[in-house]
Scaffold this active site. Structure first.
Site, short mmCIF file in Angstrom:
data_model
loop_
_atom_site.label_atom_id
_atom_site.label_comp_id
_atom_site.label_asym_id
_atom_site.label_seq_id
_atom_site.Cartn_x
_atom_site.Cartn_y
_atom_site.Cartn_z
CB SER A 52 7.29 38.90 3.57
OG SER A 52 6.78 38.13 4.64
CE1 TYR A 81 8.97 34.85 0.76
CE2 TYR A 81 7.91 34.73 3.06
CZ TYR A 81 7.86 35.37 1.48
OH TYR A 81 7.05 36.04 1.34
#
Length: 265
Positions: A143, A156
Site C-alpha cells: 500500500s 496500518y
C-alpha cells in the site's frame, strides 16, 4: 486462453474471496493461468471457481497448520509458478495514543506474519517450477500506506511498512535465482469490504471516505497491473509499482469534486 503463453502456469492468489484478490483471479484466468484462490470464505471461493474455472482452497492464513495444509495440497496437485500475496487489511483509524493492541496485532499477523510464513513455505515449490519452466514470481500487494504515514493510520502504516520490507529483502536474498520479486502499492481503491471492515462495519463512514472523489481506483485496475507483472517477459521485473487515482496526490491528500484544469470555472 488455450493459446496463451501462460497456459500451464499456476498461480496462488490469497485474499481471493473479495476485492483485489478476487479481481486478480479473474484477470489471471483471462490470460490463461491456472489459479488457486485462497481465502477463509468457502462459499465465495466456490462461486468464483465455478464462474472462472479457478480452484478454490479455503484457509485462514494466520493459522500455521492451515498454511501447512495448503502447501501440502499444492505439492500434491502440480507446480506453483507464482504466489500473489493479496490477503491482509486494516483495522481502525485510531491515533497512536489510542491504538488498540488487538487491532494492531491482527494487522501484523494478517499483513506480515502470514505473508512471511506462506512465502517461506512455498519457496521450494517456486524454485522447482523455475527449474522446469524458466522463472517464478513472488508478488506482494502492499500500500502507499507503507511509504507515507497519515493521522489515524499508524497501525496500518506500520504493518504495511513491515510487509514492504519482505520483497525488498527477498530481492537481495534471491539474487542470482530466476525468481522475480514484485511489489504493488495501491492508493485509494474503492472495494466492497476494505474500508467497511476497517471502520468496524459502519457503511455510512465507509462511503464517506470515497465521497466526492472523481474516479477512485477499483479492484480491476490493480488486478490489471498484477496480471501485467506476471505476464511480462521473464527477464522483466517490476520491482515496485505505485498506483493511485489521479485525484490522490498522497495517502492523505485527496481532491474532492470534479477534476479540471486550473482557471476553469
Amino acid at each position: 486462453m488455450a493459446n496463451s503463453p501462460m497456459t500451464g502456469r499456476r498461480a496462488v492468489v490469497t485474499g481471493a474471496s473479495t476485492g483485489i484478490g478476487e479481481a486478480a483471479v479473474r484477470a489471471l484466468r483471462a490470460s490463461g493461468w491456472d489459479v488457486v484462490g485462497v481465502a477463509r470464505r468457502a462459499e465465495r471461493l466456490e462461486a468464483l471457481a465455478a464462474e472462472t474455472g479457478a480452484t478454490a482452497y479455503p484457509a485462514d492464513l494466520t493459522d500455521a497448520e492451515q498454511i501447512a495444509g495448503l502447501v501440502a495440497h499444492l505439492a500434491d496437485t502440480g507446480p506453483v509458478h507464482a504466489l500473489v500475496n493479496v490477503a491482509g487489511g486494516a483495522r481502525g483509524t485510531d491515533r497512536v495514543e489510542d491504538g488498540s493492541a488487538e487491532q494492531w496485532r491482527w494487522m501484523f499477523e494478517a499483513n506480515v506474519l502470514a505473508v512471511q510464513q506462506l512465502t517461506a513455505a512455498l519457496l521450494p515449490q517456486l524454485r522447482a517450477a523455475a527449474a522446469g519452466g524458466g522463472h517464478a514470481d513472488l508478488l506482494f500487494l502492499t500500500s502507499v500506506a507503507a511509504r507515507s504515514a497519515y493521522p489515524g493510520g499508524a497501525g496500518y502504516n506500520a504493518a504495511k511498512a513491515a510487509e514492504a520490507m519482505i520483497p525488498q529483502a527477498l530481492r537481495l536474498e534471491l539474487n542470482g535465482e530466476p525468481i522475480r520479486i514484485t511489489e504493488i502499492a495501491p492508493g485509494l481503491v474503492h472495494t466492497e469490504e476494505f474500508t467497511l471492515r476497517r471502520l468496524g462495519g459502519d457503511a455510512v463512514a465507509a462511503q464517506a471516505v470515497y465521497s466526492g472523489v472523481e474516479a477512485p481506483l477499483v479492484a480491476e485496475d490493480v488486478a490489471d497491473v498484477i496480471a501485467y507483472a506476471l505476464n511480462a517477459p521473464a527477464h522483466v521485473n517490476l520491482d515496485l509499482v505505485v498506483i493511485r487515482p489521479v485525484a490522490q496526490a498522497a495517502a492523505h491528500l485527496l481532491a474532492r469534486g470534479p477534476l479540471r484544469p486550473r482557471g476553469e470555472d
